[in-house]
Design an enzyme around this catalytic site. Structure first.
Site, PDB file in Angstrom:
ATOM      1  N   SER A   1       0.847  -1.197   0.000  1.00 54.15           N
ATOM      2  CA  SER A   1       0.000   0.000   0.000  1.00 54.15           C
ATOM      3  C   SER A   1       0.885   1.252   0.000  1.00 54.15           C
ATOM      4  CB  SER A   1      -0.964  -0.057   1.195  1.00 54.15           C
ATOM      5  OG  SER A   1      -1.948   0.922   1.077  1.00 54.15           O
TER       6      SER A   1
ATOM      7  N   HIS B   1      -4.220  -0.718  -4.293  1.00 59.08           N
ATOM      8  CA  HIS B   1      -5.682  -0.880  -4.119  1.00 59.08           C
ATOM      9  C   HIS B   1      -6.359  -0.555  -5.454  1.00 59.08           C
ATOM     10  CE1 HIS B   1      -5.276  -1.094   0.298  1.00 59.08           C
ATOM     11  NE2 HIS B   1      -4.428  -0.086   0.195  1.00 59.08           N
TER      12      HIS B   1
ATOM     13  N   GLU C   1      -5.361  -5.357  -4.607  1.00 58.96           N
ATOM     14  CA  GLU C   1      -5.148  -5.841  -3.245  1.00 58.96           C
ATOM     15  C   GLU C   1      -4.758  -7.326  -3.274  1.00 58.96           C
ATOM     16  OE1 GLU C   1      -8.641  -4.788  -1.004  1.00 58.96           O
ATOM     17  OE2 GLU C   1      -8.213  -2.634  -1.184  1.00 58.96           O
TER      18      GLU C   1
END
Lengths: 295, 295
Positions: free
Chosen positions: B136, B178, B205
């Site tokens: 992330s 994401h 993800e």
């Protein structure tokens, strides 16, 4: 690239899918161009509001095309298959210089019109040079393979799109509408990877692809037209992916076309606003000059 | 394509951006591969939880990497720039065989680490062969040009992405995470069209791109990696579009890579799971055999 216009070889009429939500009050540049292509003051426009369940849809487009100077506007109150046998309606289609299919539900439209004499007449009129436009559901139904539904997702996935037979004005493309607004790239990628022969055209709201007789389309409106070309696909895992498994689609081409851009569906090449086919481009509406070559 | 491994020419370590939300309880295949690359039982893994504000982030990754058999795991409680001068932390980085940056806020991470000796040491360790992974926010910061924020939208638009300087482990790519889940294709198209030199990598993800020393990456995980290549861009209206105007970006290439697919960042070519560079591919984890060539 411009087709011959001799009597023996009549070019087909423009096919004009619109992404829905188009301006119907202010400039109305998409409808204006359609009226112009249909003959302007000499136009005889027939509106098919069948996709819609709303009573005002037909009258609303009657107002729009009348305001834009169309000589004659009729709408056909077709709400069941039997209506398609109405000889008066057939006669109006036979004499139409422009045909417009409204938004609503494309499966309602295909279920009521599909296989009728009226649908055949619309195809024949288009082949004879009459422009056919459609917005939202009316855009989806134009192609041979119609997007009937599906999910909103940026990622492709088997089964995230529902296809049904459409009206078949063109079999080169598959058309999706409300494209950016409803996040439909994933399902269009799925459709084009099912069979890379198809070029996927995702049309934003208030935006249209004016597909000319030469199979080159021009973008008109405030949004974009996204073209997905899987013709160079080098690998797809679509056919053997397990349910829920992430797909692989390698070698896709993507073009995002703003107003004035053109795309050659035969050569599969996109052109910026200031290039290509100037001599063959869309007639200029007197009320709405085309954008300068500013992008 | 495999780089030489002589002492004079040490290949840099793997760069492993992860799209966030990766499995931390079941197979943990992404972390498992990272531990394997870091030396397995001989690994000395250093976790940098600085992007996160949560106290449990460091201990959580300590548990994960320990469970997966890493010989030694440390996390550095860096929460302000002065912590980066801690000689003990510098020493741990100097001896690390694998470095992991957690999720959180990438601007927090870049604001605290940027320009410090510790950041320089991480770059140098990677250049000397040590794998660096990040999830992330920890993935975003890896590239020279970092995605700091932006809007979720399928359409590109000037200003819909915020860029900031990242850690600079690679300048060939720009990384977004994401990706499908947060609908970030539009802003990645914007970034790559700003300067087509950059290849855009959008990571879903529970998915990672293992970028090898040869600049070929392999996809590991349950989602896809979307590659946007604007290198063949024939036209962009980005530079002179009016605010809110739909953009034109012609000639983009798009690859959607599922697990096992590879992408050569130098040649800008995607390969299906069963092709290319078998002799140079990722070491196989004993606990997690690579997928068969089923797509």
């Amino acid at each position: 690239m411009c087709p011959a216009t001799s009597n023996e070889d009549i070019p087909r009429g423009y096919i004009i899918p619109i992404g829905g939500g188009e301006d119907r009050e202010r400039d109305m540049q998409i409808h204006r161009r359609f009226v112009e292509l249909s003959g302007g003051a000499d136009a005889a426009i027939v509106v098919i509001p069948t996709a819609s369940m709303l009573e005002e849809t037909g009258p609303d487009y009657h107002r729009i095309f009348s305001e834009l100077g169309a000589g004659q506007v009729e709408f056909l109150p077709i709400s069941r298959r039997a209506d398609c046998d109405n000889p008066e309606f057939a006669d109006l289609i036979d004499r139409a210089s422009g045909i417009f299919m409204t938004g609503g539900n494309q499966l309602r439209l295909s279920a009521i019109l599909g296989g009728t004499l009226l649908a055949q007449k619309i195809r024949r009129r288009n082949a004879a040079g009459v422009p056919v436009a459609g917005t939202s559901a009316g855009a989806s139904i134009m192609s041979e393979h119609m997007v009937a539904g599906g999910s909103s997702n940026a990622a492709p996935a088997e089964g995230n799109i529902t296809l049904a037979p459409g009206m078949g004005l063109t079999n080169a493309v598959i058309i999706d509408q409300h494209f950016t607004q409803r996040n439909r790239l994933g399902r269009l990628l799925t459709a084009t990877s099912y069979n890379p022969f198809l070029i996927g055209i995702g049309i934003d709201e208030d935006t249209a692809a004016f597909i000319g007789p030469d199979n080159v389309f021009e973008v008109v409106g405030s949004g974009s037209v996204t073209v997905v070309d899987a013709g160079q696909l080098t690998h797809s895992s679509m056919w053997d992916a397990r349910p829920g498994e992430a797909l692989s689609l390698l070698g896709l081409r993507l073009d995002v076309l703003g107003e004035g851009c053109r795309y050659d569906l035969t050569a599969r090449v996109a052109y910026p606003p200031d290039e290509h086919l100037a001599f063959c481009s869309l007639p200029v509406s007197s009320g709405d000059p085309p954008p300068e070559a500013e992008g």
